[in-house]
Scaffold this motif. Structure first.
Motif, mmCIF file in Angstrom:
data_model
loop_
_atom_site.group_PDB
_atom_site.id
_atom_site.type_symbol
_atom_site.label_atom_id
_atom_site.label_comp_id
_atom_site.label_asym_id
_atom_site.label_seq_id
_atom_site.Cartn_x
_atom_site.Cartn_y
_atom_site.Cartn_z
ATOM 1 N N SER A 1 19.541 57.099 31.751
ATOM 2 C CA SER A 1 20.015 55.799 31.279
ATOM 3 C C SER A 1 20.894 56.021 30.050
ATOM 4 O O SER A 1 20.993 57.131 29.529
ATOM 5 N N LYS A 2 21.507 54.943 29.568
ATOM 6 C CA LYS A 2 22.407 55.049 28.424
ATOM 7 C C LYS A 2 21.694 54.801 27.102
ATOM 8 O O LYS A 2 22.317 54.881 26.036
ATOM 9 N N ALA A 3 20.401 54.498 27.157
ATOM 10 C CA ALA A 3 19.666 54.173 25.936
ATOM 11 C C ALA A 3 18.358 54.957 25.886
ATOM 12 O O ALA A 3 17.864 55.446 26.901
ATOM 13 N N LYS A 4 17.806 55.063 24.693
ATOM 14 C CA LYS A 4 16.507 55.700 24.511
ATOM 15 C C LYS A 4 15.434 54.847 25.167
ATOM 16 O O LYS A 4 15.404 53.630 25.021
ATOM 17 N N ARG A 5 14.547 55.486 25.901
ATOM 18 C CA ARG A 5 13.454 54.786 26.576
ATOM 19 C C ARG A 5 12.130 55.489 26.273
ATOM 20 O O ARG A 5 12.084 56.723 26.195
ATOM 21 N N ARG A 6 11.075 54.715 26.133
ATOM 22 C CA ARG A 6 9.748 55.296 25.875
ATOM 23 C C ARG A 6 8.942 55.332 27.171
ATOM 24 O O ARG A 6 8.706 54.296 27.805
ATOM 25 N N VAL B 1 -8.572 69.395 34.838
ATOM 26 C CA VAL B 1 -7.390 68.540 34.913
ATOM 27 C C VAL B 1 -7.100 68.265 36.386
ATOM 28 O O VAL B 1 -6.859 69.185 37.167
ATOM 29 N N VAL B 2 -7.126 66.990 36.767
ATOM 30 C CA VAL B 2 -7.046 66.637 38.188
ATOM 31 C C VAL B 2 -5.847 65.761 38.543
ATOM 32 O O VAL B 2 -5.686 65.381 39.708
ATOM 33 N N GLY B 3 -5.005 65.441 37.578
ATOM 34 C CA GLY B 3 -3.862 64.607 37.913
ATOM 35 C C GLY B 3 -2.880 64.489 36.767
ATOM 36 O O GLY B 3 -3.258 64.579 35.597
ATOM 37 N N VAL B 4 -1.597 64.304 37.110
ATOM 38 C CA VAL B 4 -0.557 64.010 36.128
ATOM 39 C C VAL B 4 0.160 62.739 36.560
ATOM 40 O O VAL B 4 0.309 62.466 37.753
ATOM 41 N N GLN B 5 0.589 61.962 35.585
ATOM 42 C CA GLN B 5 1.314 60.724 35.841
ATOM 43 C C GLN B 5 2.407 60.538 34.811
ATOM 44 O O GLN B 5 2.328 61.070 33.699
ATOM 45 N N ILE B 6 3.416 59.774 35.189
ATOM 46 C CA ILE B 6 4.441 59.319 34.251
ATOM 47 C C ILE B 6 4.636 57.834 34.505
ATOM 48 O O ILE B 6 4.657 57.393 35.663
ATOM 49 N N ALA B 7 4.763 57.065 33.449
ATOM 50 C CA ALA B 7 4.948 55.620 33.598
ATOM 51 C C ALA B 7 6.001 55.111 32.634
ATOM 52 O O ALA B 7 6.170 55.641 31.530
ATOM 53 N N TYR B 8 6.699 54.097 33.089
ATOM 54 C CA TYR B 8 7.584 53.334 32.219
ATOM 55 C C TYR B 8 7.035 51.922 32.204
ATOM 56 O O TYR B 8 7.083 51.210 33.213
ATOM 57 N N SER B 9 6.473 51.516 31.063
ATOM 58 C CA SER B 9 5.713 50.271 30.986
ATOM 59 C C SER B 9 6.094 49.474 29.749
ATOM 60 O O SER B 9 6.393 50.041 28.694
ATOM 61 N N LYS B 10 6.041 48.167 29.883
ATOM 62 C CA LYS B 10 6.296 47.325 28.711
ATOM 63 C C LYS B 10 5.108 47.296 27.768
ATOM 64 O O LYS B 10 5.219 46.849 26.634
ATOM 65 N N PHE B 11 3.951 47.790 28.226
ATOM 66 C CA PHE B 11 2.741 47.784 27.417
ATOM 67 C C PHE B 11 2.556 49.124 26.709
ATOM 68 O O PHE B 11 2.689 50.180 27.324
ATOM 69 N N GLU B 12 2.211 49.067 25.432
ATOM 70 C CA GLU B 12 1.916 50.284 24.677
ATOM 71 C C GLU B 12 0.397 50.435 24.612
ATOM 72 O O GLU B 12 -0.239 50.750 25.594
ATOM 73 N N TYR B 13 -0.226 50.204 23.449
ATOM 74 C CA TYR B 13 -1.677 50.292 23.314
ATOM 75 C C TYR B 13 -2.204 49.087 22.528
ATOM 76 O O TYR B 13 -1.535 48.572 21.623
ATOM 77 N N ASP B 14 -3.400 48.667 22.874
ATOM 78 C CA ASP B 14 -4.141 47.680 22.084
ATOM 79 C C ASP B 14 -3.346 46.406 21.813
ATOM 80 O O ASP B 14 -3.346 45.862 20.706
ATOM 81 N N GLY B 15 -2.644 45.936 22.820
ATOM 82 C CA GLY B 15 -1.914 44.684 22.708
ATOM 83 C C GLY B 15 -0.483 44.818 22.243
ATOM 84 O O GLY B 15 0.276 43.841 22.298
ATOM 85 N N ASP B 16 -0.089 45.999 21.758
ATOM 86 C CA ASP B 16 1.292 46.201 21.336
ATOM 87 C C ASP B 16 2.197 46.401 22.542
ATOM 88 O O ASP B 16 1.762 46.876 23.595
ATOM 89 N N LEU B 17 3.470 46.059 22.363
ATOM 90 C CA LEU B 17 4.453 46.256 23.410
ATOM 91 C C LEU B 17 5.281 47.511 23.141
ATOM 92 O O LEU B 17 5.429 47.936 21.988
ATOM 93 N N ALA C 1 -4.675 52.239 34.882
ATOM 94 C CA ALA C 1 -5.380 52.021 33.626
ATOM 95 C C ALA C 1 -4.567 52.369 32.396
ATOM 96 O O ALA C 1 -4.813 51.842 31.318
ATOM 97 N N ALA C 2 -3.604 53.250 32.513
ATOM 98 C CA ALA C 2 -2.818 53.624 31.337
ATOM 99 C C ALA C 2 -1.695 52.652 31.052
ATOM 100 O O ALA C 2 -1.099 52.693 29.986
ATOM 101 N N PHE C 3 -1.387 51.752 31.982
ATOM 102 C CA PHE C 3 -0.140 51.013 31.921
ATOM 103 C C PHE C 3 -0.286 49.521 31.723
ATOM 104 O O PHE C 3 0.694 48.850 31.420
ATOM 105 N N VAL D 1 12.260 47.821 37.175
ATOM 106 C CA VAL D 1 11.055 47.215 36.627
ATOM 107 C C VAL D 1 11.354 45.772 36.231
ATOM 108 O O VAL D 1 12.396 45.467 35.653
ATOM 109 N N THR D 2 10.415 44.880 36.590
ATOM 110 C CA THR D 2 10.529 43.465 36.263
ATOM 111 C C THR D 2 9.164 42.975 35.784
ATOM 112 O O THR D 2 8.136 43.543 36.163
ATOM 113 N N ASP D 3 9.167 41.933 34.960
ATOM 114 C CA ASP D 3 7.894 41.373 34.510
ATOM 115 C C ASP D 3 7.476 40.157 35.337
ATOM 116 O O ASP D 3 6.566 39.416 34.961
ATOM 117 N N ALA D 4 8.125 39.960 36.490
ATOM 118 C CA ALA D 4 7.713 38.872 37.378
ATOM 119 C C ALA D 4 6.263 39.058 37.800
ATOM 120 O O ALA D 4 5.765 40.172 37.917
#
Length: 262
Positions: free
Chosen positions: A167-172, A227-243, A21-23, A132-135
């Protein structure tokens, strides 16, 4: 065989969709109404066709990943969780003492939504790697704590991760907490840009973004005592339709060193 696979896929899709749901954006979100159930059935049919053709979607990996985080109706249920008090300064996870950690992390990639991105987690080294791929309309890899825990963090202001971003670049990345065991529950999310090398990330409970399928949900209250869980994600999606502005397809390499309360 195909009918049995259909039952398993339909069941797991319905149960595990909330864990992504977060991603992923709300356009792939499921609900309990009849119309959406029909859409889920159609999705199962599509996935079955993909798994029996030359498409690269991996049904077995889908079941293997999702089954780590849901109680399936045809398997024994998980034991009831015990509430543990957490105080500022408590170390909740660390790489040098992996054998003593009360939980580890496991992959939860876009394969659970029909994608083909893939990652693995080495619990001894605390190292999360993948591609990660967007296929197939995918675009994220993630890891989630397993088995689940139950923390009372009323005395704390937040959590602090120490990590190496290789990695060699900044990642969110998205750092996620859960205060509900509901399959489609709110995810409490903090987006952070990680520079190459060592990073210290402070997750302030007051500054988290409540989200569901990458859509922000206003007027929510974070339950620090559950608090029942922790997660980390690397996703092309941000919030509310933004990338995600600091996202690239390709390799992901993140080493988790320590998680502690503050």
């Amino acid at each position: 065989m195909k009918n049995a696979l259909s039952v398993i896929l339909y069941t797991v899709i319905g149960l595990c969709s909330g864990f992504a749901a977060a991603f992923v954006p709300s356009t792939v979100r499921s609900s309990r109404d009849l119309q959406q159930q029909q859409q889920q059935k159609q999705q199962v049919g599509t996935l079955l066709e993909a798994s029996s053709s030359k498409q690269s979607w991996d049904a077995l990996r889908f079941i293997r990943q999702s089954s780590r985080f849901v109680d399936l109706p045809f398997l024994p249920r998980s034991a009831t969780l015990t509430l543990n008090d957490v105080r500022p300064g408590d170390i909740l996870w660390e790489t040098p003492n992996a054998a003593k950690n009360l939980f580890t992390m496991a992959p939860l990639d876009d394969v659970v939504m029909g994608g083909v991105s893939s990652s693995t987690f080495d619990s001894q080294e605390g190292r999360w790697t993948g591609v990660v791929t967007d296929a197939n309309n995918g675009g994220f890899v993630g890891i989630r704590s397993t088995p689940s825990f139950k923390w009372n963090m009323e005395q704390c202001k937040g959590l602090q991760w120490t990590l190496n971003q290789n990695s060699k670049a900044k990642r969110r990345f998205k750092f996620v907490l859960r205060d509900s065991a509901e399959f489609n529950g709110i995810t409490w999310t903090t987006s952070v840009d990680l520079k190459p090398g060592r990073n210290v990330v402070k997750i302030d409970f007051r500054k988290q973004v409540p989200a569901l399928f990458a859509k922000t949900i206003p007027d929510q209250i974070f339950k620090k005592d559950n608090v029942v869980g922790v997660q980390i994600a690397y996703s092309k999606f941000e919030y509310d339709g933004d990338l995600n502005p600091n996202f690239e397809l390709g390799p992901v390499d993140l080493q988790l060193l320590e998680l502690k309360a503050f």
